[in-house]
Design a protein around this motif. Structure first.
Motif, PDB file in Angstrom:
ATOM      1  N   LEU A 486       0.832  -1.189   0.000  1.00 11.90           N
ATOM      2  CA  LEU A 486       0.000   0.000   0.000  1.00 11.90           C
ATOM      3  C   LEU A 486       0.878   1.255   0.000  1.00 11.90           C
ATOM      4  O   LEU A 486       2.030   1.234   0.395  1.00 11.90           O
ATOM      5  N   GLY A 487       0.298   2.365  -0.447  1.00 13.18           N
ATOM      6  CA  GLY A 487       1.035   3.628  -0.442  1.00 13.18           C
ATOM      7  C   GLY A 487       1.735   3.902  -1.750  1.00 13.18           C
ATOM      8  O   GLY A 487       1.127   3.879  -2.825  1.00 13.18           O
ATOM      9  N   ALA A 488       3.038   4.185  -1.673  1.00 12.48           N
ATOM     10  CA  ALA A 488       3.801   4.644  -2.835  1.00 12.48           C
ATOM     11  C   ALA A 488       3.867   3.583  -3.928  1.00 12.48           C
ATOM     12  O   ALA A 488       3.657   2.396  -3.693  1.00 12.48           O
ATOM     13  N   GLY A 489       4.203   4.051  -5.131  1.00 14.83           N
ATOM     14  CA  GLY A 489       4.313   3.168  -6.276  1.00 14.83           C
ATOM     15  C   GLY A 489       3.374   3.590  -7.390  1.00 14.83           C
ATOM     16  O   GLY A 489       2.638   4.559  -7.257  1.00 14.83           O
ATOM     17  N   ASP A 490       3.404   2.851  -8.484  1.00 18.58           N
ATOM     18  CA  ASP A 490       2.504   3.166  -9.591  1.00 18.58           C
ATOM     19  C   ASP A 490       1.971   1.912 -10.270  1.00 18.58           C
ATOM     20  O   ASP A 490       1.404   1.991 -11.354  1.00 18.58           O
ATOM     21  N   ALA A 491       2.151   0.759  -9.616  1.00 18.81           N
ATOM     22  CA  ALA A 491       1.753  -0.493 -10.259  1.00 18.81           C
ATOM     23  C   ALA A 491       0.595  -1.136  -9.499  1.00 18.81           C
ATOM     24  O   ALA A 491       0.567  -1.148  -8.268  1.00 18.81           O
ATOM     25  N   LEU A 492      -0.357  -1.642 -10.267  1.00 19.14           N
ATOM     26  CA  LEU A 492      -1.384  -2.512  -9.712  1.00 19.14           C
ATOM     27  C   LEU A 492      -1.790  -3.509 -10.790  1.00 19.14           C
ATOM     28  O   LEU A 492      -1.667  -3.242 -11.985  1.00 19.14           O
ATOM     29  N   GLU A 493      -2.244  -4.650 -10.364  1.00 21.52           N
ATOM     30  CA  GLU A 493      -2.652  -5.719 -11.280  1.00 21.52           C
ATOM     31  C   GLU A 493      -4.148  -5.948 -11.131  1.00 21.52           C
ATOM     32  O   GLU A 493      -4.629  -6.277 -10.050  1.00 21.52           O
ATOM     33  N   TRP A 494      -4.878  -5.753 -12.227  1.00 23.33           N
ATOM     34  CA  TRP A 494      -6.322  -5.962 -12.183  1.00 23.33           C
ATOM     35  C   TRP A 494      -6.646  -7.455 -12.191  1.00 23.33           C
ATOM     36  O   TRP A 494      -6.067  -8.224 -12.969  1.00 23.33           O
ATOM     37  N   ASN A 495      -7.572  -7.827 -11.346  1.00 22.89           N
ATOM     38  CA  ASN A 495      -8.052  -9.204 -11.309  1.00 22.89           C
ATOM     39  C   ASN A 495      -9.372  -9.313 -12.062  1.00 22.89           C
ATOM     40  O   ASN A 495     -10.113  -8.335 -12.186  1.00 22.89           O
ATOM     41  N   ALA A 496      -9.664 -10.492 -12.548  1.00 17.25           N
ATOM     42  CA  ALA A 496     -10.962 -10.729 -13.166  1.00 17.25           C
ATOM     43  C   ALA A 496     -12.058 -10.536 -12.121  1.00 17.25           C
ATOM     44  O   ALA A 496     -11.908 -10.946 -10.957  1.00 17.25           O
ATOM     45  N   ALA A 497     -13.143  -9.893 -12.525  1.00 14.67           N
ATOM     46  CA  ALA A 497     -14.234  -9.612 -11.592  1.00 14.67           C
ATOM     47  C   ALA A 497     -15.526  -9.431 -12.374  1.00 14.67           C
ATOM     48  O   ALA A 497     -15.504  -9.085 -13.565  1.00 14.67           O
ATOM     49  N   PRO A 498     -16.669  -9.657 -11.734  1.00 11.96           N
ATOM     50  CA  PRO A 498     -17.956  -9.445 -12.407  1.00 11.96           C
ATOM     51  C   PRO A 498     -18.134  -7.976 -12.804  1.00 11.96           C
ATOM     52  O   PRO A 498     -17.458  -7.086 -12.277  1.00 11.96           O
ATOM     53  N   ASP A 499     -19.049  -7.730 -13.714  1.00 13.19           N
ATOM     54  CA  ASP A 499     -19.370  -6.354 -14.106  1.00 13.19           C
ATOM     55  C   ASP A 499     -19.756  -5.545 -12.867  1.00 13.19           C
ATOM     56  O   ASP A 499     -20.516  -6.012 -12.014  1.00 13.19           O
ATOM     57  N   GLY A 500     -19.237  -4.341 -12.807  1.00 10.11           N
ATOM     58  CA  GLY A 500     -19.552  -3.475 -11.688  1.00 10.11           C
ATOM     59  C   GLY A 500     -18.661  -3.665 -10.477  1.00 10.11           C
ATOM     60  O   GLY A 500     -18.847  -2.981  -9.466  1.00 10.11           O
ATOM     61  N   VAL A 501     -17.705  -4.567 -10.561  1.00  9.46           N
ATOM     62  CA  VAL A 501     -16.798  -4.843  -9.445  1.00  9.46           C
ATOM     63  C   VAL A 501     -15.371  -4.547  -9.876  1.00  9.46           C
ATOM     64  O   VAL A 501     -14.950  -4.918 -10.971  1.00  9.46           O
ATOM     65  N   LEU A 502     -14.639  -3.871  -9.012  1.00 11.16           N
ATOM     66  CA  LEU A 502     -13.212  -3.639  -9.218  1.00 11.16           C
ATOM     67  C   LEU A 502     -12.432  -4.534  -8.270  1.00 11.16           C
ATOM     68  O   LEU A 502     -12.744  -4.600  -7.068  1.00 11.16           O
ATOM     69  N   SER A 503     -11.425  -5.201  -8.800  1.00 14.91           N
ATOM     70  CA  SER A 503     -10.548  -6.021  -7.966  1.00 14.91           C
ATOM     71  C   SER A 503      -9.123  -5.854  -8.477  1.00 14.91           C
ATOM     72  O   SER A 503      -8.865  -6.053  -9.667  1.00 14.91           O
TER      73      SER A 503
END
Length: 554
Positions: A486-503
Motif C-alpha cells: 500500500l502507499g507509494a508506487g505506480d503499479a497494480l494488477e487488475w483481477n478478473a471480476a464481475p461487471d460493476g466490481v473492481l478487484s
C-alpha cells in the motif's frame, strides 16, 4: 465476519524521505475547523487545539486553506498581504506556534499560496489605482484600455469563472472613466501580470518567508492560470464557462507557467526537509496535468478527473489507469481526492443520481450516499500514490443542502452567472461534541448555521464505535501504513471480476470494490483486513454487499 478495525498509529512522516509519494494529506478549511476564541469563526488557535485529532487519525500532513490578511471577498483567496495573518484567524505568532505544534506531533504543514491574483486591497493595486494611468505599478497587473468609441467595452471577450465579464473598468483620480483591469475571478481579485519581473521576485520572496517559518510546502491555487496568451486574444465562444477545464483557453494552462515552477523548485531545494509544491491545475487532460509534475517542477498535482468520476466501476478503472499511465513517464505519484472546499461532499454526491455535477442543492438518499462514500474512501486509500482528505469526511459528513439564502456567503452564489454557488454546504463548521454550543466547534456559535442533529456525527459520538466512519478511517490509515504494497508506487494488477466490481492486487494486498446495487459472490482473496460494511465469508467464497469495499492480505 464483520470488518476488523485496527487502532490508530502515530504518523512517522517527519522522518521519512520523499514522504509525499504516499502521503495522506488532510485539508483544513480554517474558518470551519475549530474556533479558539469564541467569535463563531474558526482560527489558528482552534486548529492548534485540535491537531491531536489529526495525529490520532493517522494523516501525514495538514494543508491549510488561506489564513492571510484579506478582506474576505472570496473566503481568503483574495490576499491583501502574503506575509501577514488575518486578525480573524490570529497572528504570525499563532502561525509559528501551529507549525511547531504540528511538527512536534509528527505532522507536516502545507500552506495555501494564491499567486494568480491578489486582493484589490493589496498595496500594489491600491497604489496603481491611486497613481492613475501611466503608473509603473499598473504593469504588475493587466490594465488595458477598453474598446468602443470611448473605451466603454471590455478589452476582450473573456468571462470570469464567477460569471460576467473578466474585466472591470476603473475610475481615474479625476473622476473620469479609465482603463479596465483583468480578474478571472471576482472583481476584488485582480490578476497579476506574471511577465513582470517584480511579480516573480515577490513570490520567490513569499516562498522563502513561509519556508523560513517552517512550512513544509505549498498548495498552489490556480496553478494553471498565471500566464496568459500573448496579446490577450478573444476566445469567440459564447459558452466559455462550460469549456473551462475541458478545452484550451488563452488564460489557462499556458506553457509559460512551467518556467515559473522550475524557478520555485530551485527555491525549495535551498531548504532541508523535503519541502513540496502541489498544483491545483485544471487542465483538459490528465496528460497535460502531468506537465506540472515533471522532475524539475512540482511534486504533486490534484487529480480532478478522479474527483468528478461517478461511482461506476468502468469509469473508475479508466480514470485510475489513465492517471497512473500519465504520471509514470514523469516519475510523479498519482494523487486521489473525493472532496474539497469547492465541491459537494462525496457523501452527498453519491447520494444523488450521476450527472448532476459537483455542486448540489439536494440531500438525496443519505444512507446510500454514506454507504457509497465509505466504499469509495477505502478504494481511494488503496490506490498507488498520495491521497487527500477534506475535513469532516472522516465523520461521513454530508453537505448541508438547506442553508437559507440569507446565510450563504459564497460570492459566486450572489452572482447571476458562473459557478453554481452552493459551496457553502461543504463549508459548514464540523462537529466535535454531541452537545454544547456549536457542537464543540466553539463557544460563540458558528459563522454558517449547523443543522439539528449535527452532534450525532461528531468526533465524540463516533470515537470508539467500531461501525462509525471515523473508526473506519482510523483503521484504514493504520492498515495503509503497515500493509506491504500500500502507499507509494505506480503499479497494480487488475483481477478478473464481475461487471460493476473492481478487484486489483498490489504485492500482498488485494482490494475488491462492488459499485453495484446488489451483493456479489467472489472467491476469497485472502485474509480480510478491513471492509466498509458488513462482509460475510463462508468457506472459500465471500459475499460482498452492494456499494462495499474490502481489503485483503494475500
Amino acid at each position: 465476519m464483520t470488518q476488523h478495525l485496527a487502532a490508530p498509529a502515530t504518523p512517522d512522516s517527519a522522518t521519512r524521505t520523499a514522504w509525499w509519494r504516499d502521503a495522506v494529506i488532510y485539508q483544513v478549511y480554517p474558518r470551519s475547523f475549530a474556533d479558539g476564541n469564541g467569535d463563531g469563526m474558526g482560527d489558528l488557535q482552534g486548529i492548534r487545539a485540535r491537531l491531536p485529532h489529526l495525529r490520532d487519525l493517522g494523516v501525514d500532513a495538514v494543508w491549510l486553506s488561506p489564513f492571510y490578511a484579506s478582506p474576505q471577498a472570496d473566503a481568503g483567496y483574495d490576499v491583501a498581504d502574503y506575509r501577514a495573518v488575518d486578525p480573524m484567524f490570529g497572528t504570525l505568532l499563532d502561525a509559528d506556534a501551529l507549525l511547531r505544534d504540528a511538527h512536534d506531533l509528527g505532522l507536516r504543514v502545507i500552506v495555501d499560496l494564491v499567486p494568480n491574483h491578489s486582493s484589490d486591497r493589496h498595496d500594489w493595486f491600491r497604489r496603481a489605482l491611486g497613481d492613475g494611468p501611466g503608473s509603473p505599478l499598473r504593469d504588475r497587473y493587466h490594465f488595458r484600455p477598453g474598446k468602443g468609441t470611448d473605451g466603454e467595452l471590455p478589452p476582450n471577450d473573456w468571462e470570469s469563472v464567477f460569471g460576467g465579464p473578466a474585466w472591470t473598468r476603473t475610475t481615474d483620480p479625476d473622476g473620469t472613466p479609465g482603463d479596465w483591469y483583468l480578474h478571472l475571478f471576482a472583481p476584488e481579485q485582480p490578476d497579476f501580470n506574471w511577465e513582470h519581473p517584480a511579480v516573480r521576485d515577490e513570490f520567490r520572496s513569499v516562498l522563502r518567508f513561509w519556508l523560513d517559518m517552517g512550512a513544509d510546502g505549498f498548495r498552489v491555487d490556480v496553478a494553471h492560470g498565471l500566464v496568459k496568451a500573448a496579446g490577450l486574444p478573444d476566445i469567440g465562444h459564447h459558452d466559455q464557462l462550460r469549456l473551462l477545464g475541458n478545452d484550451t483557453m488563452p488564460f489557462f494552462d499556458q506553457d509559460g507557467v512551467h518556467e515559473i515552477y522550475r524557478s520555485w523548485r530551485k527555491v525549495l531545494a535551498e531548504y532541508a526537509g523535503d519541502r513540496i509544491l502541489v498544483a491545483e491545475a485544471w487542465t483538459p487532460t490528465v496528460e497535460r496535468t502531468a506537465h506540472y509534475v515533471r522532475p524539475d517542477e512540482m511534486h504533486q498535482a490534484f487529480n480532478f478527473q478522479y474527483l468528478s468520476t461517478h461511482w461506476d466501476a468502468a469509469e473508475l478503472r479508466a480514470v485510475i489507469d489513465g492517471s497512473l499511465a500519465a504520471m509514470r513517464p514523469v516519475g510523479a505519484p498519482a494523487t486521489w481526492v473525493l472532496s474539497n472546499h469547492d465541491v459537494t461532499r462525496h457523501t452527498t454526491r453519491f447520494a444523488n443520481p450521476p450527472g448532476l455535477g459537483t455542486q448540489l442543492r439536494t440531500p438525496g438518499d443519505r444512507a446510500l450516499g454514506l454507504r457509497r462514500a465509505r466504499a469509495a474512501s477505502l478504494l481511494m486509500l488503496a490506490l498507488p500514490g498520495s491521497a487527500y482528505l477534506y475535513q469532516g469526511e472522516e465523520l461521513g459528513l454530508p453537505d448541508v443542502t438547506d442553508l437559507p439564502d440569507e446565510a450563504r456567503q459564497d460570492p459566486s452564489f450572489h452572482r447571476a452567472e458562473g459557478q453554481d454557488g452552493f459551496r457553502d454546504g461543504c463549508r459548514v463548521p464540523i462537529p466535535w461534541t454531541v452537545e454544547g454550543p456549536s457542537y464543540g466547534f466553539g463557544t460563540g456559535g458558528s459563522w454558517l448555521p449547523q443543522p439539528a442533529g449535527w452532534g450525532e456525527l461528531s468526533v465524540q459520538a463516533q470515537t470508539g464505535d467500531p461501525a462509525s466512519t471515523l473508526e473506519l478511517y482510523r483503521a484504514a490509515l493504520r492498515v495503509r501504513r503497515e500493509q506491504p504494497g500500500l502507499g507509494a508506487g505506480d503499479a497494480l494488477e487488475w483481477n478478473a471480476a464481475p461487471d460493476g466490481v473492481l478487484s486489483f492486487r498490489r504485492e500482498s494486498f488485494v482490494c475488491t470494490a462492488n459499485t453495484t446495487g446488489a451483493a456479489v459472490r467472489l472467491p476469497v482473496p485472502g485474509r480480510m483486513l478491513l471492509a466498509s460494511g458488513p462482509v460475510r465469508v463462508a468457506g472459500d467464497e465471500v459475499e460482498l454487499p452492494a456499494d462495499t469495499t474490502a481489503w485483503w492480505a494475500v
